[in-house]
Design a protein around this motif. Structure first.
Motif, PDB file in Angstrom:
ATOM      1  N   ILE A  60     -11.580  19.634  -0.214  1.00 26.96           N
ATOM      2  CA  ILE A  60     -11.747  18.489   0.679  1.00 26.96           C
ATOM      3  C   ILE A  60     -11.039  17.303   0.025  1.00 26.96           C
ATOM      4  N   PRO A  62      -9.352  13.168   0.544  1.00 23.18           N
ATOM      5  CA  PRO A  62      -9.404  11.976   1.399  1.00 23.18           C
ATOM      6  C   PRO A  62      -8.376  12.143   2.531  1.00 23.18           C
ATOM      7  N   LEU A  78     -12.104   9.566  -3.340  1.00 18.96           N
ATOM      8  CA  LEU A  78     -13.391   9.456  -2.637  1.00 18.96           C
ATOM      9  C   LEU A  78     -14.364   8.598  -3.453  1.00 18.96           C
ATOM     10  N   LYS A 217     -10.989  15.043  -5.225  1.00 18.98           N
ATOM     11  CA  LYS A 217     -11.163  16.087  -4.213  1.00 18.98           C
ATOM     12  C   LYS A 217     -12.436  16.854  -4.524  1.00 18.98           C
ATOM     13  N   LEU A 242     -12.283  12.849   5.968  1.00 23.00           N
ATOM     14  CA  LEU A 242     -11.906  13.882   4.994  1.00 23.00           C
ATOM     15  C   LEU A 242     -10.947  14.882   5.619  1.00 23.00           C
TER      16      LEU A 242
END
Lengths: 401, 229
Positions: A60, A62, A78, A217, A242
């Motif tokens: 995942i 940004p 993040l 991440k 995301l």
């Protein structure tokens, strides 16, 4: 008598010849099944390496961050990791979350000074899931000042377990920062590019080195490969800002390209196998039809239609193909359960530095392919000799015996 | 005219060889009545097989006309000729051409479902014909388990089970010994007498000729003589 029954009886006209054709089809079918199972075995091994070695089932990022060059990437990292984790944990398909930060650093040991790419990780979470690190000495990160090094990097630094290595980085504010770590483990992921440059330190200490509390991440452990589309859909619909990226996109150059390459290679080999099957039985079919031309001529002289005879002969070869396919599948399964049950040792693939063991991974649809393709090939390769004999006039057929 | 099975008018057949026309049948004019028992005789290469092929609608004459039951059948499409052969013509060859994987009964009734017989009807008809041929003890045997004469009788039964108008036999006894040949010809004769089926066959065998009521002598593709016995 219906054409199916007649076609079936015709198979027993020359048992030796029928067995020879069956053997050809069975070899083709068995070969296809073993090769397809082997290919899937390699692909799954690649997939396991990719997932459990580094990427997880996906990462995942940004939004609008992945694969875009940024002047100051940490600005996009993040910020509220705990809130994001809590949101992500609401998705039942997500099993575990692995927040990470990347850092480019100089590693210093004595007089040796080398560049490397590192990652800050939560070792207590990652150690269970990322089991493809292959430690050749030492172990995973346990303490805040532990560092684990790729095999090539450790060799270049001359570092052994228990040695101290200094990691120098530039903080997000542009200042130089550094910390001493103790080498806890040396790993060997099998990919030279990673083994020569990669290192890992605990997340907190990496954040401290970079002077940030953000994460770049979050890697994910999920309920399986197939649950990724659901996870992606749920993350996007939650509007968390995301970008979920699956492992096959993250590791396109290694995993996806390898899979595409193997699939292309398999298609080519499959074509060759089917051509061999077609040529192998074509001759047998042609000879068998030639021998029966008088009989075919006599039947037609007595009013049998061309189309019905065509149907009978075509079905006969389709049945032959199906039985050959089943025999081939049986042979292949017997091989899998006996000779190949301990796996096939493979030399390192392109870009990989270690050998691995491949097990056949035969999927349900492989059986279908191994049955249908040779059966169709047998049917199709009989079309030409059958049409040829059907085009002959009755006197020609009667004369050619 | 109604009792004529075949009527040949200036019937010719030739083939091309090295761009030359090779005549096989030359200007044949003859007629054969229904319920006939006749044969074509003559040395090899004189056109007997070609003539039988034309009579059996499996080869087209190059020129001239052949009326089958008063119809110029060579104007028909291949499908129509196929249907005529199924319903009205039975063919027997010297090599029998039985299907080795089928039993005697199955070989005999091979064509009957295409003629609209149900399985039971076909089986009953097949057994009747095989009984006439003296083969009722061999119903479930395969052709390879039979002698040459028995196989030829199965081939006759197969042709006859269709109840055709005519049975054509190309040298039907050429592969058989004289005793068996005689039995075969007697079987033909019985069927012709009892079932009113026409039999036309070709032969070299002088003894067999003596059974025919009409003998057409062929030489170099022409009918040189016709004997009526």
């Amino acid at each position: 008598m219906n054409p199916l029954k007649l076609a079936w009886r015709n198979l027993f006209r020359n048992v030796r010849r029928t067995l020879a054709s069956l053997f050809t089809v069975a070899l083709g079918s068995g070969g296809l099944l073993i090769y397809q199972g082997f290919n899937t075995g390699i692909m799954n091994q690649y997939r396991e390496n990719t997932i459990h070695g580094y990427y997880g089932y996906g990462e995942i990022y940004p939004e609008n961050y992945y694969n875009i060059v940024k002047e100051m990437p940490w600005k996009f990292w993040l910020e509220d990791e705990v809130r994001i984790e809590n949101e992500l944990k609401k998705i039942p398909e997500i099993v575990e979350l692995f927040p990470r930060v990347s850092l480019y650093a100089f590693l210093v040991k004595g007089d040796i000074n080398l560049g490397g790419k590192g990652e800050g990780i939560l070792a207590e979470r990652e150690n269970k899931f990322f089991n493809q690190m292959n430690f050749i000495s030492g172990n995973e990160i346990k303490n805040e000042d532990d560092i684990i090094l790729g095999k090539g990097l450790a060799e270049s630094l001359g570092a052994k377990i228990g040695d101290t290595v200094t990691v120098l980085v530039q903080t997000i504010n542009g200042q130089l920062n550094g910390a001493d770590y103790v080498v806890a483990g040396i790993f060997h992921m099998g990919k030279k590019i990673i083994d020569d440059t990669f290192f890992r330190v605990p997340l907190k200490s990496a954040q401290k080195l970079l002077n940030t509390n953000r994460v770049e991440k979050i890697s994910l452990s999920t309920t399986g490969v197939t649950s990724w589309p659901t996870i992606e859909k749920k993350i996007r619909s939650a509007n968390l800002g995301l970008d979920p990226i699956p492992f096959d996109v993250l590791d396109k150059s290694y995993y996806q390209n390898s899979v595409d390459f193997l699939e292309a290679q398999f298609s080519f080999v499959r074509m060759i196998i089917l051509i061999i099957v077609a040529l192998g039985i074509f001759n047998t079919i042609a000879v068998s039809l030639l021998e029966r031309s008088g009989e075919i001529g006599a039947l037609r002289a007595n009013g049998e239609s061309r189309s019905r005879l065509f149907q009978i002969l075509f079905i006969e070869n389709l049945i032959l193909g199906c039985i050959g396919g089943i025999a081939g599948i049986t042979l292949a399964v017997a091989f899998e359960k006996t000779l190949l049950s301990h796996g096939i040792p493979m030399p390192p693939g392109p870009g990989i530095t270690r050998q691995f063991l491949i097990f056949l991974e035969i999927q349900p649809y492989h059986y279908l392919h191994a049955l249908i393709l040779p059966a169709l090939t047998a049917g199709i390769s009989s079309l030409w000799p059958i049409s040829k004999i059907m085009k002959k006039s009755i006197p020609e057929l009667l004369r050619s015996t | 005219m109604d009792n004529l099975l075949y009527e040949a008018k200036d019937l010719q057949y030739s083939y091309s060889w090295n761009q030359k026309k090779v005549p096989v049948l030359n200007h044949l004019n003859f007629s054969i009545k229904k319920e006939s028992f006749c044969c074509f005789v003559g040395p090899s290469g004189t056109g007997k097989t070609t003539l039988l092929n034309i009579l059996g609608l499996i080869e087209n004459p190059t020129n001239g006309k052949l009326l089958f039951c008063g119809q110029d059948v060579f104007q028909n499409s291949e499908r129509q000729k196929e249907k005529l052969r199924l319903e009205k013509v039975g063919f027997i060859f010297q090599s029998f051409y039985l299907i080795p994987t089928l039993t005697v009964l199955e070989n005999t009734i091979y064509f009957l479902p295409s003629l609209g017989y149900s399985n039971q009807e076909a089986e009953r008809a097949g057994k009747e014909v095989l009984d006439l041929m003296g083969l009722s003890e061999h119903l479930s045997k395969k052709p390879l388990e039979l002698s040459g004469g028995q196989r030829q009788r199965v081939a006759i039964a197969r042709a006859f089970a269709k109840k055709p108008l005519v049975i054509l036999a190309d040298e039907p006894t050429a592969n058989l010994d004289s005793d068996t040949s005689e039995k075969i010809i007697r079987a033909f004769k019985d069927l012709q007498r009892n079932e009113k089926t026409s039999f036309i066959f070709s032969t070299h065998d002088q003894h067999l000729m003596s059974y025919a009521r009409e003998i057409f002598h062929l030489k170099d593709g022409a009918i040189t003589k016709k004997d009526i016995l």
